[in-house]
Design a protein around this motif. Structure first.
Motif, PDB file in Angstrom:
ATOM      1  N   LEU A 105       2.948   0.423  -8.796  1.00 48.42           N
ATOM      2  CA  LEU A 105       2.840  -0.881  -8.139  1.00 48.42           C
ATOM      3  C   LEU A 105       2.342  -1.929  -9.105  1.00 48.42           C
ATOM      4  CD1 LEU A 105       1.406  -0.533  -4.523  1.00 48.42           C
ATOM      5  CD2 LEU A 105       3.430  -1.757  -5.263  1.00 48.42           C
ATOM      6  N   LYS A 106       1.445  -1.547 -10.002  1.00 45.48           N
ATOM      7  CA  LYS A 106       0.842  -2.548 -10.888  1.00 45.48           C
ATOM      8  C   LYS A 106       1.867  -3.174 -11.827  1.00 45.48           C
ATOM      9  CE  LYS A 106      -3.472  -3.114 -13.308  1.00 45.48           C
ATOM     10  NZ  LYS A 106      -4.823  -2.663 -13.056  1.00 45.48           N
ATOM     11  N   GLU A 107       2.896  -2.367 -12.255  1.00 47.15           N
ATOM     12  CA  GLU A 107       3.842  -2.913 -13.226  1.00 47.15           C
ATOM     13  C   GLU A 107       4.748  -3.971 -12.591  1.00 47.15           C
ATOM     14  OE1 GLU A 107       2.877   0.275 -13.096  1.00 47.15           O
ATOM     15  OE2 GLU A 107       1.714  -0.227 -14.897  1.00 47.15           O
ATOM     16  N   LEU A 108       5.043  -3.795 -11.291  1.00 47.15           N
ATOM     17  CA  LEU A 108       5.951  -4.734 -10.626  1.00 47.15           C
ATOM     18  C   LEU A 108       5.278  -6.087 -10.485  1.00 47.15           C
ATOM     19  CD1 LEU A 108       7.625  -3.079  -7.519  1.00 47.15           C
ATOM     20  CD2 LEU A 108       8.751  -4.294  -9.363  1.00 47.15           C
ATOM     21  N   PRO A 109       6.006  -7.176 -10.736  1.00 47.32           N
ATOM     22  CA  PRO A 109       5.414  -8.471 -10.450  1.00 47.32           C
ATOM     23  C   PRO A 109       5.051  -8.525  -8.955  1.00 47.32           C
ATOM     24  CG  PRO A 109       7.505  -8.721 -11.572  1.00 47.32           C
ATOM     25  CD  PRO A 109       7.365  -7.286 -11.249  1.00 47.32           C
ATOM     26  N   LEU A 110       3.937  -9.153  -8.648  1.00 47.07           N
ATOM     27  CA  LEU A 110       3.397  -9.190  -7.285  1.00 47.07           C
ATOM     28  C   LEU A 110       4.464  -9.530  -6.240  1.00 47.07           C
ATOM     29  CD1 LEU A 110       0.667  -9.088  -5.685  1.00 47.07           C
ATOM     30  CD2 LEU A 110       0.655 -11.570  -5.896  1.00 47.07           C
ATOM     31  N   LEU A 111       5.279 -10.537  -6.569  1.00 49.87           N
ATOM     32  CA  LEU A 111       6.201 -11.036  -5.551  1.00 49.87           C
ATOM     33  C   LEU A 111       7.339 -10.069  -5.256  1.00 49.87           C
ATOM     34  CD1 LEU A 111       6.169 -14.848  -6.456  1.00 49.87           C
ATOM     35  CD2 LEU A 111       4.728 -13.563  -4.880  1.00 49.87           C
ATOM     36  N   GLN A 112       7.473  -8.987  -6.064  1.00 47.78           N
ATOM     37  CA  GLN A 112       8.535  -8.005  -5.798  1.00 47.78           C
ATOM     38  C   GLN A 112       8.021  -6.780  -5.034  1.00 47.78           C
ATOM     39  OE1 GLN A 112      10.440  -7.217  -9.531  1.00 47.78           O
ATOM     40  NE2 GLN A 112      10.955  -9.393  -9.797  1.00 47.78           N
ATOM     41  N   VAL A 113       6.700  -6.774  -4.789  1.00 46.97           N
ATOM     42  CA  VAL A 113       6.125  -5.688  -3.979  1.00 46.97           C
ATOM     43  C   VAL A 113       6.635  -5.847  -2.542  1.00 46.97           C
ATOM     44  CG1 VAL A 113       3.947  -4.858  -3.017  1.00 46.97           C
ATOM     45  CG2 VAL A 113       4.079  -5.489  -5.434  1.00 46.97           C
ATOM     46  N   THR A 114       7.032  -4.729  -1.896  1.00 41.66           N
ATOM     47  CA  THR A 114       7.584  -4.824  -0.528  1.00 41.66           C
ATOM     48  C   THR A 114       6.615  -4.233   0.496  1.00 41.66           C
ATOM     49  OG1 THR A 114       8.599  -2.668  -0.685  1.00 41.66           O
ATOM     50  CG2 THR A 114       9.945  -4.578  -1.392  1.00 41.66           C
ATOM     51  N   ALA A 115       6.904  -4.504   1.772  1.00 38.99           N
ATOM     52  CA  ALA A 115       6.105  -3.973   2.878  1.00 38.99           C
ATOM     53  C   ALA A 115       6.048  -2.449   2.796  1.00 38.99           C
ATOM     54  CB  ALA A 115       6.685  -4.424   4.209  1.00 38.99           C
ATOM     55  N   GLU A 116       7.173  -1.827   2.433  1.00 36.61           N
ATOM     56  CA  GLU A 116       7.222  -0.372   2.359  1.00 36.61           C
ATOM     57  C   GLU A 116       6.208   0.174   1.370  1.00 36.61           C
ATOM     58  OE1 GLU A 116      10.473   3.226   1.972  1.00 36.61           O
ATOM     59  OE2 GLU A 116      11.090   1.182   1.453  1.00 36.61           O
ATOM     60  N   MET A 117       6.027  -0.544   0.226  1.00 39.24           N
ATOM     61  CA  MET A 117       5.093  -0.089  -0.819  1.00 39.24           C
ATOM     62  C   MET A 117       3.636  -0.245  -0.388  1.00 39.24           C
ATOM     63  SD  MET A 117       6.788  -1.989  -4.068  1.00 39.24           S
ATOM     64  CE  MET A 117       8.456  -1.710  -4.581  1.00 39.24           C
ATOM     65  N   LEU A 118       3.386  -1.193   0.525  1.00 39.70           N
ATOM     66  CA  LEU A 118       2.004  -1.492   0.935  1.00 39.70           C
ATOM     67  C   LEU A 118       1.584  -0.717   2.177  1.00 39.70           C
ATOM     68  CD1 LEU A 118       2.025  -5.399   0.633  1.00 39.70           C
ATOM     69  CD2 LEU A 118       0.735  -3.818  -0.813  1.00 39.70           C
ATOM     70  N   MET A 119       2.581  -0.280   2.981  1.00 41.72           N
ATOM     71  CA  MET A 119       2.250   0.158   4.334  1.00 41.72           C
ATOM     72  C   MET A 119       1.596   1.528   4.448  1.00 41.72           C
ATOM     73  SD  MET A 119       5.956   0.994   6.095  1.00 41.72           S
ATOM     74  CE  MET A 119       6.682   2.627   5.959  1.00 41.72           C
ATOM     75  N   VAL A 120       0.820   1.681   5.555  1.00 31.85           N
ATOM     76  CA  VAL A 120       0.323   2.989   5.994  1.00 31.85           C
ATOM     77  C   VAL A 120       1.478   3.565   6.825  1.00 31.85           C
ATOM     78  CG1 VAL A 120      -1.446   4.171   7.376  1.00 31.85           C
ATOM     79  CG2 VAL A 120      -2.014   2.021   6.192  1.00 31.85           C
ATOM     80  N   SER A 121       2.002   4.712   6.434  1.00 32.16           N
ATOM     81  CA  SER A 121       3.197   5.177   7.153  1.00 32.16           C
ATOM     82  C   SER A 121       2.854   5.756   8.522  1.00 32.16           C
ATOM     83  CB  SER A 121       3.999   6.144   6.311  1.00 32.16           C
ATOM     84  OG  SER A 121       3.242   7.234   6.009  1.00 32.16           O
TER      85      SER A 121
END
Ligand SMILES: Nc1ncnc2c1ncn2[C@@H]1O[C@@H]2COP(=O)(O)O[C@H]3[C@@H](O)[C@H](n4cnc5c(N)ncnc54)O[C@@H]3COP(=O)(O)O[C@H]2[C@H]1O
Ligand SMILES: Nc1ncnc2c1ncn2[C@@H]1O[C@@H]2COP(=O)(O)O[C@H]3[C@@H](O)[C@H](n4cnc5c(N)ncnc54)O[C@@H]3COP(=O)(O)O[C@H]2[C@H]1O
Lengths: 141, 141
Positions: free
Chosen positions: B1-17
């Motif tokens: 996640l850290k390598e991706l620019p912030l604005l390309q992070v998606t809900a899927e990457m952040l979510m509690v499944s």
């Protein structure tokens, strides 16, 4: 706030000041605290003493856990237990002059953080919402 | 996640499944929902139907307001009222593919936001804490 670089924004600029913050007193019965929490809608509020010094926080979950017996909710405890008996007290606080990054770190694990002065008097609270709003402004510039 | 620019992070990457999210069903009595909320410690949780579709959210404040009568807490309502009777249903949702800024905006006024797929099936939740942690990583780079 928008003109200042994000990292120079302080807790004082972000905070809800003390007169707008719902709070309870140490010696209140937990019934009084639960009514304040339900009427205001807040999950948790600061606990202050008679001199308006910060003492801790108390939330709905703490009070409900206290009255939840094995079989039922024991409502008689609402009048016999005080806020002081159940509140959480080892809570990190901020100073008005603390910079944005310090506020952000404090809010990682707390939905709000209290701001106190050098003598422990309560100045207000910084909320996650205030930090998110500030970040949203900053990202759009 | 850290390598991706912030604005390309998606809900899927952040979510509690979804399998890690406490939830209640439409037809549960509010007593069951209150016990889930007190035991888990959460202020509010998603409401799902029998097919695991998202229907709304229910929180401690809604349930406590429902049972708070003029003089006392009317505990008999806990077994006669259902989650469906009191839940909040017009709640904004996200898609797994939604970008970071969409998540940030949705979390301005909500402590968590539900992620659903095109057919309304529940995928998980994005929390304010996950967004704050991601922002903290980004600001430090
Ligand atoms: N009356 C209201 N009007 C508009 N929005 C409302 C609201 N009550 C709650 N919210 C929304 O719900 C969020 C969570 O509220 P909660 O009561 O769990 O958690 C709250 C509450 O425990 C405390 N808090 C906020 N404002 C307060 C105040 N004026 N007095 C005492 N405590 C406060 O700080 C926590 C975080 O607040 P934050 O603003 O970040 O986040 C708030 C806000 O976005
Ligand atoms: N068991 C626990 N372990 C560690 N920290 C805990 C915790 N319970 C609460 N917290 C902390 O308190 C914050 C507010 O929790 P709350 O229950 O009011 O509000 C929560 C709750 O209503 C919901 N939520 C979070 N995780 C959930 C889950 N696994 N299942 C169902 N609902 C969840 O999303 C809201 C925001 O969550 P967020 O993580 O941003 O923010 C959480 C987290 O920082």
């Amino acid at each position: 706030l928008k003109e200042l670089p994000l990292l120079q924004v302080t807790a004082e600029m972000l905070m809800v000041s003390s007169e707008k913050v719902a709070h309870v007193q140490l010696n209140n019965p937990i019934e009084h605290a639960l009514l304040i929490l339900v009427k205001s809608g807040y999950s948790a509020v600061p606990v202050l003493d008679m001199q308006y010094k910060f003492q801790g926080i108390v939330g709905k979950n703490t009070i409900l856990n206290e009255i939840l017996g094995l079989e039922r909710f024991e409502l008689e405890k609402l009048s016999s237990v005080t806020v002081e008996d159940v509140m959480t007290s080892d809570i990190p606080c901020l100073r008005k002059s603390d910079p944005f990054l310090t506020c952000l770190k404090a809010l990682m694990d707390h939905t709000f953080v209290c701001v106190v002065n050098a003598n422990g008097y309560f100045d207000g609270i910084v909320t996650r919402r205030a930090v998110l709003k500030q970040l949203n402004k900053y990202i759009h510039v």
